[in-house]
Design an enzyme around this catalytic site. Structure first.
Site, PDB file in Angstrom:
ATOM      1  N   ASN A  10       6.529 -39.487  35.892  1.00 19.84           N
ATOM      2  CA  ASN A  10       4.975 -38.918  36.460  1.00 19.84           C
ATOM      3  C   ASN A  10       4.178 -40.126  36.637  1.00 19.84           C
ATOM      4  OD1 ASN A  10       2.173 -38.219  36.486  1.00 19.84           O
ATOM      5  ND2 ASN A  10       3.015 -36.173  35.764  1.00 19.84           N
ATOM      6  N   HIS A  13      -0.832 -41.619  36.696  1.00 23.07           N
ATOM      7  CA  HIS A  13      -1.876 -42.647  36.030  1.00 23.07           C
ATOM      8  C   HIS A  13      -1.918 -43.957  36.627  1.00 23.07           C
ATOM      9  CE1 HIS A  13      -3.279 -39.384  33.743  1.00 23.07           C
ATOM     10  NE2 HIS A  13      -2.219 -39.214  33.073  1.00 23.07           N
ATOM     11  N   ARG A  21     -11.231 -48.559  41.153  1.00 23.26           N
ATOM     12  CA  ARG A  21     -11.700 -49.318  41.671  1.00 23.26           C
ATOM     13  C   ARG A  21     -11.878 -49.085  43.113  1.00 23.26           C
ATOM     14  NH1 ARG A  21     -13.119 -54.480  39.356  1.00 23.26           N
ATOM     15  NH2 ARG A  21     -13.954 -53.760  37.214  1.00 23.26           N
ATOM     16  N   HIS A  46       1.017 -34.875  40.417  1.00 26.48           N
ATOM     17  CA  HIS A  46       0.270 -33.690  40.260  1.00 26.48           C
ATOM     18  C   HIS A  46      -0.958 -33.751  41.230  1.00 26.48           C
ATOM     19  CE1 HIS A  46      -2.270 -31.045  37.170  1.00 26.48           C
ATOM     20  NE2 HIS A  46      -2.145 -30.569  38.788  1.00 26.48           N
ATOM     21  N   ARG A  48      -4.273 -32.596  42.009  1.00 22.48           N
ATOM     22  CA  ARG A  48      -5.176 -31.863  41.285  1.00 22.48           C
ATOM     23  C   ARG A  48      -6.293 -31.347  42.424  1.00 22.48           C
ATOM     24  NH1 ARG A  48      -6.929 -31.115  36.084  1.00 22.48           N
ATOM     25  NH2 ARG A  48      -5.184 -31.773  34.623  1.00 22.48           N
ATOM     26  N   ARG A  52      -8.359 -36.277  41.226  1.00 27.07           N
ATOM     27  CA  ARG A  52      -8.864 -37.423  40.392  1.00 27.07           C
ATOM     28  C   ARG A  52      -7.804 -38.495  40.212  1.00 27.07           C
ATOM     29  NH1 ARG A  52      -8.440 -34.520  34.488  1.00 27.07           N
ATOM     30  NH2 ARG A  52      -9.792 -32.920  35.398  1.00 27.07           N
ATOM     31  N   HIS A  53      -6.479 -38.312  40.516  1.00 27.81           N
ATOM     32  CA  HIS A  53      -5.719 -39.053  40.733  1.00 27.81           C
ATOM     33  C   HIS A  53      -5.015 -39.438  41.848  1.00 27.81           C
ATOM     34  CE1 HIS A  53      -3.508 -36.073  38.539  1.00 27.81           C
ATOM     35  NE2 HIS A  53      -3.911 -36.491  37.452  1.00 27.81           N
ATOM     36  N   GLU A  73       3.703 -31.253  41.264  1.00 23.67           N
ATOM     37  CA  GLU A  73       2.767 -30.341  40.165  1.00 23.67           C
ATOM     38  C   GLU A  73       1.531 -29.951  40.996  1.00 23.67           C
ATOM     39  OE1 GLU A  73       1.573 -31.635  36.499  1.00 23.67           O
ATOM     40  OE2 GLU A  73       3.382 -32.517  36.152  1.00 23.67           O
ATOM     41  N   THR A 103      -6.245 -33.436  30.652  1.00 26.46           N
ATOM     42  CA  THR A 103      -4.827 -33.435  31.154  1.00 26.46           C
ATOM     43  C   THR A 103      -4.512 -31.945  31.035  1.00 26.46           C
ATOM     44  OG1 THR A 103      -2.425 -33.875  30.742  1.00 26.46           O
ATOM     45  CG2 THR A 103      -4.005 -33.783  28.966  1.00 26.46           C
ATOM     46  N   THR A 104      -3.354 -31.547  31.644  1.00 25.28           N
ATOM     47  CA  THR A 104      -2.949 -30.108  31.556  1.00 25.28           C
ATOM     48  C   THR A 104      -2.865 -29.562  30.104  1.00 25.28           C
ATOM     49  OG1 THR A 104      -1.774 -30.655  33.492  1.00 25.28           O
ATOM     50  CG2 THR A 104      -1.246 -28.405  32.635  1.00 25.28           C
ATOM     51  N   GLU A 154       9.397 -25.299  32.716  1.00 23.72           N
ATOM     52  CA  GLU A 154       9.253 -26.576  32.024  1.00 23.72           C
ATOM     53  C   GLU A 154       8.453 -26.322  30.711  1.00 23.72           C
ATOM     54  OE1 GLU A 154       7.917 -30.020  34.328  1.00 23.72           O
ATOM     55  OE2 GLU A 154       6.798 -30.864  32.275  1.00 23.72           O
ATOM     56  N   HIS A 197       5.217 -33.385  28.441  1.00 26.54           N
ATOM     57  CA  HIS A 197       3.889 -33.350  28.031  1.00 26.54           C
ATOM     58  C   HIS A 197       3.922 -34.262  26.711  1.00 26.54           C
ATOM     59  CE1 HIS A 197      -0.468 -33.007  27.953  1.00 26.54           C
ATOM     60  NE2 HIS A 197      -0.268 -32.507  29.128  1.00 26.54           N
ATOM     61  N   GLY A 198       3.051 -35.195  26.821  1.00 28.90           N
ATOM     62  CA  GLY A 198       3.077 -35.936  25.474  1.00 28.90           C
ATOM     63  C   GLY A 198       4.182 -36.756  24.850  1.00 28.90           C
ATOM     64  N   GLY A 219       5.100 -39.167  31.767  1.00 24.64           N
ATOM     65  CA  GLY A 219       3.879 -40.086  32.406  1.00 24.64           C
ATOM     66  C   GLY A 219       3.292 -40.996  31.680  1.00 24.64           C
ATOM     67  N   HIS A 220       2.370 -40.397  30.992  1.00 27.37           N
ATOM     68  CA  HIS A 220       1.416 -41.224  30.303  1.00 27.37           C
ATOM     69  C   HIS A 220       1.831 -42.611  29.332  1.00 27.37           C
ATOM     70  CE1 HIS A 220      -1.984 -42.383  27.291  1.00 27.37           C
ATOM     71  NE2 HIS A 220      -2.495 -42.081  28.489  1.00 27.37           N
TER      72      HIS A 220
HETATM   73  N1  PXP Z   1       4.696 -31.996  32.808  1.00 28.86           N
HETATM   74  C1  PXP Z   1       3.639 -31.411  33.247  1.00 28.86           C
HETATM   75  C2  PXP Z   1       3.740 -30.071  33.826  1.00 28.86           C
HETATM   76  C3  PXP Z   1       2.439 -32.056  33.135  1.00 28.86           C
HETATM   77  O1  PXP Z   1       1.304 -31.527  33.406  1.00 28.86           O
HETATM   78  C4  PXP Z   1       2.405 -33.387  32.714  1.00 28.86           C
HETATM   79  C5  PXP Z   1       0.921 -34.019  32.445  1.00 28.86           C
HETATM   80  O2  PXP Z   1       0.447 -34.275  33.642  1.00 28.86           O
HETATM   81  C6  PXP Z   1       3.583 -33.994  32.096  1.00 28.86           C
HETATM   82  C7  PXP Z   1       4.774 -33.371  32.171  1.00 28.86           C
HETATM   83  C8  PXP Z   1       3.522 -35.204  31.640  1.00 28.86           C
HETATM   84  O3  PXP Z   1       2.881 -35.543  30.567  1.00 28.86           O
HETATM   85  P1  PXP Z   1       2.417 -36.933  29.819  1.00 28.86           P
HETATM   86  O4  PXP Z   1       1.717 -37.726  30.874  1.00 28.86           O
HETATM   87  O5  PXP Z   1       1.676 -36.558  28.459  1.00 28.86           O
HETATM   88  O6  PXP Z   1       4.027 -37.566  29.706  1.00 28.86           O
END
Ligand code: PXP
Length: 253
Positions: A10, A13, A21, A46, A48, A52-53, A73, A103-104, A154, A197-198, A219-220
Site C-alpha cells: 500500500n 503514505h 509540501r 486508497h 479517499r 488526503r493522500h 481501495e 486510518t480505516t 480482507e 492493517h497494522g 502499507g504504513h
Molecule cells: N488493508 C486495508 C483495507 C486498509 O484500509 C489498509 C490501510 O490503508 C491496509 C490494508 C494497510 O494497513 P497498514 O497501513 O496499517 O499496513
C-alpha cells in the site's frame, strides 16, 4: 505446502508525504515501481473521498504504468464506483470510510445496507473487477460477505496488531484465534481470504502462518521503514518475515 502468500504494498503514505509540501515528490507511482522490483505481488492505493493522500491522477497513472495487479481501495459510493468502472483496476477492496478517522477503523458493516452494498459489488464485478470486502474476522461476517456475492474478503488485523503492540499476550492470542477461525470458515464456504492493517515485520509471522490467507496488504510499516532502510530493503525484509511465518503453516483444509 500451503498456497503461496502474496504481498500487496500500500503506497498511500508516499502520497501523504508528497502532499505535505504539494508538488510531485515523492511520487507514489515511482514507489510502486520500486516495490514491484523488490518483489511486491501487487500495489494497493486508497482513493479517499477527501483525497488526503492518493489523488485521481495517481490512480490513472498507476493503472497506465503498472502491469502488476492494482488493488483499488474505495468506499462504496457512486463516485468511487464510477471511477473504478472507468479505470478498471484488477481488484477493488470496499472499505468503510469516515472523514474524521486517521486510518480505516474497523471493518465494513455488512448488515447496515446490504441492498446497496450488493448492488455496488455487482456493478464492480460486471466491470470485470475482483471485489473484496474489508471486514472484521468473524465467521458470521464471512457468511454475510458470501451472501452479498463477494468472492474475496480482507480480514481486518488491526485489533491483533494493537494487542501485539500492547504486549498483551492473552489478547494477541485471542485475536489471532479470531482471525484463524474466520479464515478457516471463509475458505470453507469458498471465499478467497486476504488480511491486512497494522501488520509489521515483527507481528506478521503468525498471520502468514494461517494457511487459508493468500494475500496480505501492508502499507504504513513498509513506508515507515523505507525512511531508514529504503523501500526495497523494507519490502525484502517483510517478504522474509512472511516466508518464515508461512513455513510454519499447517496444510489448508
Ligand atoms: N488493508 C486495508 C483495507 C486498509 O484500509 C489498509 C490501510 O490503508 C491496509 C490494508 C494497510 O494497513 P497498514 O497501513 O496499517 O499496513
Amino acid at each position: 505446502m500451503p498456497a503461496p502468500l502474496r504481498l500487496g504494498v500500500n503506497i498511500d503514505h508516499v502520497a501523504t508525504l508528497r502532499n505535505a509540501r504539494g508538488g510531485f515528490y515523492p511520487d507514489p507511482v515511482r514507489a510502486a515501481h520500486d516495490a514491484i522490483m523488490a518483489g511486491a505481488d501487487g500495489i494497493t492505493a486508497h482513493l479517499r473521498e477527501d483525497r488526503r493522500h492518493i489523488r485521481d491522477e495517481d490512480i490513472e497513472r498507476l493503472k497506465r504504468q503498472i502491469l502488476t495487479p492494482l488493488n483499488f481501495e474505495m468506499a462504496a459510493t457512486d463516485e468511487m464506483v464510477a471511477i473504478a468502472c472507468r479505470v478498471r483496476p484488477h481488484a477493488a477492496c470496499l472499505v468503510p470510510e469516515k472523514r474524521e478517522e486517521r486510518t480505516t477503523e474497523g471493518g465494513l458493516d455488512l448488515a447496515a445496507n446490504p441492498e446497496r452494498l450488493g448492488s455496488v459489488i455487482a456493478r464492480l464485478k460486471e466491470a470485470g473487477i475482483r471485489v473484496s470486502l474489508f471486514v472484521e474476522p468473524e465467521p458470521a461476517v464471512m457468511d454475510a460477505a458470501h451472501r452479498l456475492g463477494a468472492p474475496v474478503v480482507e480480514l481486518h488485523t488491526g485489533s491483533y496488531a494493537e494487542a501485539f503492540l500492547a504486549d498483551d499476550q492473552a489478547r494477541t492470542d485471542a485475536e489471532l484465534d479470531r482471525i484463524r477461525r474466520a479464515a478457516a470458515h471463509g475458505a470453507a464456504i469458498g471465499l478467497e481470504i486476504h488480511a491486512g492493517h497494522g501488520l509489521t515485520e515483527q507481528n506478521v509471522g503468525p498471520v502468514a502462518a494461517i494457511p487459508q490467507i493468500v494475500e496480505l496488504n501492508i502499507g504504513h510499516a513498509l513506508i515507515g521503514a523505507a525512511i531508514f532502510v529504503g523501500l526495497g530493503d523494507a519490502i525484502r525484509a517483510m517478504l522474509s518475515a512472511m516466508e518464515a511465518g508461512r513455513a510454519a503453516a499447517p496444510q489448508a483444509r
